[in-house]
Design an enzyme around this catalytic site. Structure first.
Site, PDB file in Angstrom:
ATOM      1  N   ARG A   1       0.827  -1.232   0.000  1.00 23.71           N
ATOM      2  CA  ARG A   1       0.000   0.000   0.000  1.00 23.71           C
ATOM      3  C   ARG A   1       0.853   1.271   0.000  1.00 23.71           C
ATOM      4  NH1 ARG A   1      -2.327  -3.692  -0.998  1.00 23.71           N
ATOM      5  NH2 ARG A   1      -4.126  -4.644  -0.007  1.00 23.71           N
TER       6      ARG A   1
ATOM      7  N   SER B   1     -11.126  -0.403   3.783  1.00 19.58           N
ATOM      8  CA  SER B   1     -10.507  -0.744   5.067  1.00 19.58           C
ATOM      9  C   SER B   1      -9.785   0.470   5.632  1.00 19.58           C
ATOM     10  CB  SER B   1      -9.494  -1.875   4.880  1.00 19.58           C
ATOM     11  OG  SER B   1     -10.185  -3.057   4.553  1.00 19.58           O
TER      12      SER B   1
ATOM     13  N   GLU C   1      -4.659   2.817   6.605  1.00 17.80           N
ATOM     14  CA  GLU C   1      -4.474   2.570   5.169  1.00 17.80           C
ATOM     15  C   GLU C   1      -5.030   3.761   4.387  1.00 17.80           C
ATOM     16  OE1 GLU C   1      -5.428  -1.356   3.753  1.00 17.80           O
ATOM     17  OE2 GLU C   1      -6.186  -0.583   1.861  1.00 17.80           O
TER      18      GLU C   1
HETATM   19  C1  LIG Z   1     -15.684  -0.545  -0.825  1.00 16.36           C
HETATM   20  C2  LIG Z   1     -14.210  -0.313  -0.948  1.00 16.36           C
HETATM   21  C3  LIG Z   1     -13.354  -1.393  -1.052  1.00 16.36           C
HETATM   22  C4  LIG Z   1     -11.970  -1.191  -1.201  1.00 16.36           C
HETATM   23  N1  LIG Z   1     -11.172  -2.268  -1.314  1.00 16.36           N
HETATM   24  C5  LIG Z   1      -9.841  -2.091  -1.457  1.00 16.36           C
HETATM   25  C6  LIG Z   1      -8.977  -3.210  -1.612  1.00 16.36           C
HETATM   26  O1  LIG Z   1      -9.399  -4.359  -1.626  1.00 16.36           O
HETATM   27  N2  LIG Z   1      -7.645  -2.967  -1.757  1.00 16.36           N
HETATM   28  C7  LIG Z   1      -7.123  -1.703  -1.749  1.00 16.36           C
HETATM   29  O2  LIG Z   1      -5.907  -1.548  -1.892  1.00 16.36           O
HETATM   30  N3  LIG Z   1      -7.934  -0.623  -1.619  1.00 16.36           N
HETATM   31  C8  LIG Z   1      -9.259  -0.786  -1.473  1.00 16.36           C
HETATM   32  N4  LIG Z   1     -10.077   0.304  -1.327  1.00 16.36           N
HETATM   33  C9  LIG Z   1      -9.501   1.653  -1.297  1.00 16.36           C
HETATM   34  C10 LIG Z   1      -9.501   2.376  -2.654  1.00 16.36           C
HETATM   35  O3  LIG Z   1     -10.517   1.933  -3.474  1.00 16.36           O
HETATM   36  C11 LIG Z   1      -8.211   2.219  -3.399  1.00 16.36           C
HETATM   37  O4  LIG Z   1      -7.145   2.626  -2.589  1.00 16.36           O
HETATM   38  C12 LIG Z   1      -8.201   3.027  -4.689  1.00 16.36           C
HETATM   39  O5  LIG Z   1      -7.134   2.562  -5.461  1.00 16.36           O
HETATM   40  C13 LIG Z   1      -8.109   4.539  -4.503  1.00 16.36           C
HETATM   41  O6  LIG Z   1      -8.307   5.163  -5.765  1.00 16.36           O
HETATM   42  P1  LIG Z   1      -9.019   6.577  -5.927  1.00 16.36           P
HETATM   43  O7  LIG Z   1      -8.935   6.955  -7.345  1.00 16.36           O
HETATM   44  O8  LIG Z   1     -10.376   6.570  -5.341  1.00 16.36           O
HETATM   45  O9  LIG Z   1      -8.067   7.496  -5.053  1.00 16.36           O
HETATM   46  P2  LIG Z   1      -8.461   8.733  -4.126  1.00 16.36           P
HETATM   47  O10 LIG Z   1      -9.229   8.243  -2.938  1.00 16.36           O
HETATM   48  O11 LIG Z   1      -9.078   9.815  -4.925  1.00 16.36           O
HETATM   49  O12 LIG Z   1      -7.025   9.200  -3.663  1.00 16.36           O
HETATM   50  C14 LIG Z   1      -6.226   8.397  -2.847  1.00 16.36           C
HETATM   51  C15 LIG Z   1      -4.829   9.000  -2.846  1.00 16.36           C
HETATM   52  O13 LIG Z   1      -4.279   8.846  -4.155  1.00 16.36           O
HETATM   53  C16 LIG Z   1      -3.847  10.094  -4.667  1.00 16.36           C
HETATM   54  N5  LIG Z   1      -4.115  10.081  -6.112  1.00 16.36           N
HETATM   55  C17 LIG Z   1      -5.257   9.689  -6.736  1.00 16.36           C
HETATM   56  N6  LIG Z   1      -5.113   9.788  -8.079  1.00 16.36           N
HETATM   57  C18 LIG Z   1      -3.861  10.254  -8.299  1.00 16.36           C
HETATM   58  C19 LIG Z   1      -3.105  10.596  -9.466  1.00 16.36           C
HETATM   59  N7  LIG Z   1      -3.613  10.455 -10.699  1.00 16.36           N
HETATM   60  N8  LIG Z   1      -1.857  11.065  -9.315  1.00 16.36           N
HETATM   61  C20 LIG Z   1      -1.307  11.183  -8.082  1.00 16.36           C
HETATM   62  N9  LIG Z   1      -1.968  10.915  -6.934  1.00 16.36           N
HETATM   63  C21 LIG Z   1      -3.226  10.438  -7.045  1.00 16.36           C
HETATM   64  C22 LIG Z   1      -4.654  11.144  -3.943  1.00 16.36           C
HETATM   65  O14 LIG Z   1      -3.968  12.376  -3.863  1.00 16.36           O
HETATM   66  C23 LIG Z   1      -4.819  10.497  -2.563  1.00 16.36           C
HETATM   67  O15 LIG Z   1      -3.718  10.834  -1.753  1.00 16.36           O
HETATM   68  C24 LIG Z   1     -11.457   0.126  -1.203  1.00 16.36           C
HETATM   69  C25 LIG Z   1     -12.333   1.215  -1.100  1.00 16.36           C
HETATM   70  C26 LIG Z   1     -13.693   1.002  -0.962  1.00 16.36           C
HETATM   71  C27 LIG Z   1     -14.605   2.186  -0.891  1.00 16.36           C
END
Ligand SMILES: Cc1cc2nc3c(=O)[nH]c(=O)nc-3n(C[C@H](O)[C@H](O)[C@H](O)COP(=O)(O)OP(=O)(O)OC[C@H]3O[C@@H](n4cnc5c(N)ncnc54)[C@H](O)[C@@H]3O)c2cc1C
Length: 313
Positions: free
Chosen positions: A162, A217, A309
């Site tokens: 992560r 999580s 996380e």
């Molecule tokens: C129901 C649910 C289940 C999930 N299950 C998992 C799982 O099994 N495994 C897991 O690892 N995660 C899980 N997650 C967490 C999440 O979905 C992941 O971490 C996902 O990859 C985050 O992507 P996002 O685009 O929503 O990022 P955001 O929430 O928008 O951002 C997260 C971070 O990434 C940075 N960021 C986003 N895009 C960029 C970019 N293009 N350039 C630079 N920085 C960027 C942001 O600045 C921020 O700091 C889950 C979430 C939910 C709601």
């Protein structure tokens, strides 16, 4: 190009968060650089937003320029390589893989958010991680004097559990925006790929409280090797390997009897105790307070120090 006072709750999977002082959805490198320039002129920090599925935004909002990644497009390159825009939803990438018979991302079935967000946090599940198929990342340091797109190969991305080079840099105040990612895929059978993805989606639907706003999580799983012999014996039946040997944090929170613990409208999910749900118009303050209470209780009861996380801004 900046919009003023845009409510971030509309861009958050938690449905929580006050306004961004300024907001821009950027679809090209030029737009990203322009938004960064305007942030500098206004003397405001930059926050990069993906799908908002892993962050808690404060109730008072962000006195910042929030730049949301809208980089789209999935293109196929020679040798079963896929070039994917950072704003592409993982679910859209999976649909593309099914359509075009590419195997490698089945573990990500049901993973919400964008490809950029997944790379930033090296998202993973069911033994897979986004790094596994990744060849290189194109990113730009929006805080640089003259922002310039650079390509980072797998090694330079310094992936860990992560974590990545981009996340580490962001914690040090550097604003690197991931623009596109190159993946190495394998050819597979459409029906088999579809089935394996669907299995993961079904598993998530049965185990995760998807009916409530949440951000996945809250805490990282606990490294098995860090546990005392006594705790290893106590939790031996729930040990799992994902991607290394861990004690699932959900099992400890369950064991501690913290399911359904509440602060205001925030609750520890009874369905998956490592999730905090916004069950009744929770504020960011309430979510934060509840997460802190869980952390304190687990430390007090087991001597385990939980590590977040998700990102609480
Ligand atoms: C129901 C649910 C289940 C999930 N299950 C998992 C799982 O099994 N495994 C897991 O690892 N995660 C899980 N997650 C967490 C999440 O979905 C992941 O971490 C996902 O990859 C985050 O992507 P996002 O685009 O929503 O990022 P955001 O929430 O928008 O951002 C997260 C971070 O990434 C940075 N960021 C986003 N895009 C960029 C970019 N293009 N350039 C630079 N920085 C960027 C942001 O600045 C921020 O700091 C889950 C979430 C939910 C709601």
């Amino acid at each position: 190009m900046l919009e003023e006072n845009v409510y971030l709750s509309d861009h958050s999977n938690f449905k929580i968060g006050g306004p961004a002082k300024f907001f821009a959805l950027v679809k090209t490198e030029g737009e990203a650089v322009q938004a960064a320039r305007e942030a500098k002129e206004k003397g405001l920090p930059i926050f990069i937003l993906g799908g908002g599925t892993n962050i808690l935004i404060p109730d008072e909002g962000l006195e910042a320029v929030v730049i949301k990644t809208g980089f789209g497009g999935i293109s196929l390159e020679e040798g079963n390589k896929l070039r994917v825009g950072s704003g592409v939803l993982v679910s859209d990438l999976l649909n593309f893989c099914i359509e075009n018979e590419f195997s490698g991302f089945e573990w990500a079935g049901g993973l919400p958010g964008t490809v950029g967000g997944a790379v930033f946090g090296n998202a993973g599940a069911f033994g897979g991680e986004i790094k596994d198929n990744l060849l290189s990342v194109k990113a730009i340091d929006l805080g640089a004097e003259k922002p310039k797109m650079e390509t980072y190969d797998h090694g330079q991305c310094c992936f860990e559990y992560r974590n990545s080079f981009f996340k580490k840099n962001s914690l040090n105040g550097k604003r690197m925006m991931i623009l596109e990612v190159l993946f190495q895929m394998q050819k597979g059978n459409r029906e088999e790929i579809k089935e394996r993805i669907q299995e993961k989606i079904d598993y998530r639907e049965s185990r995760q409280p998807l009916e409530y706003p949440n951000i996945g999580s809250i805490f990282k799983n606990i490294s098995w090797d860090s546990l005392s012999g006594e705790l290893q014996e106590k939790f031996k039946d729930v040990k799992k390997t994902d991607p290394f040997d861990v004690l699932p944090t959900a099992a400890v929170i369950h064991d501690a009897g913290l399911k359904e613990m509440r602060v205001g409208g925030a609750m520890v999910s009874p369905k998956h105790p490592n999730f905090i749900i916004n069950f009744d118009r929770a504020t960011a303050k309430e979510i934060n307070e509840l997460a802190n209470k869980v952390k304190e209780k687990i430390e007090e009861m087991y001597g385990i120090e939980l590590e977040r996380e998700v990102i609480f801004l």
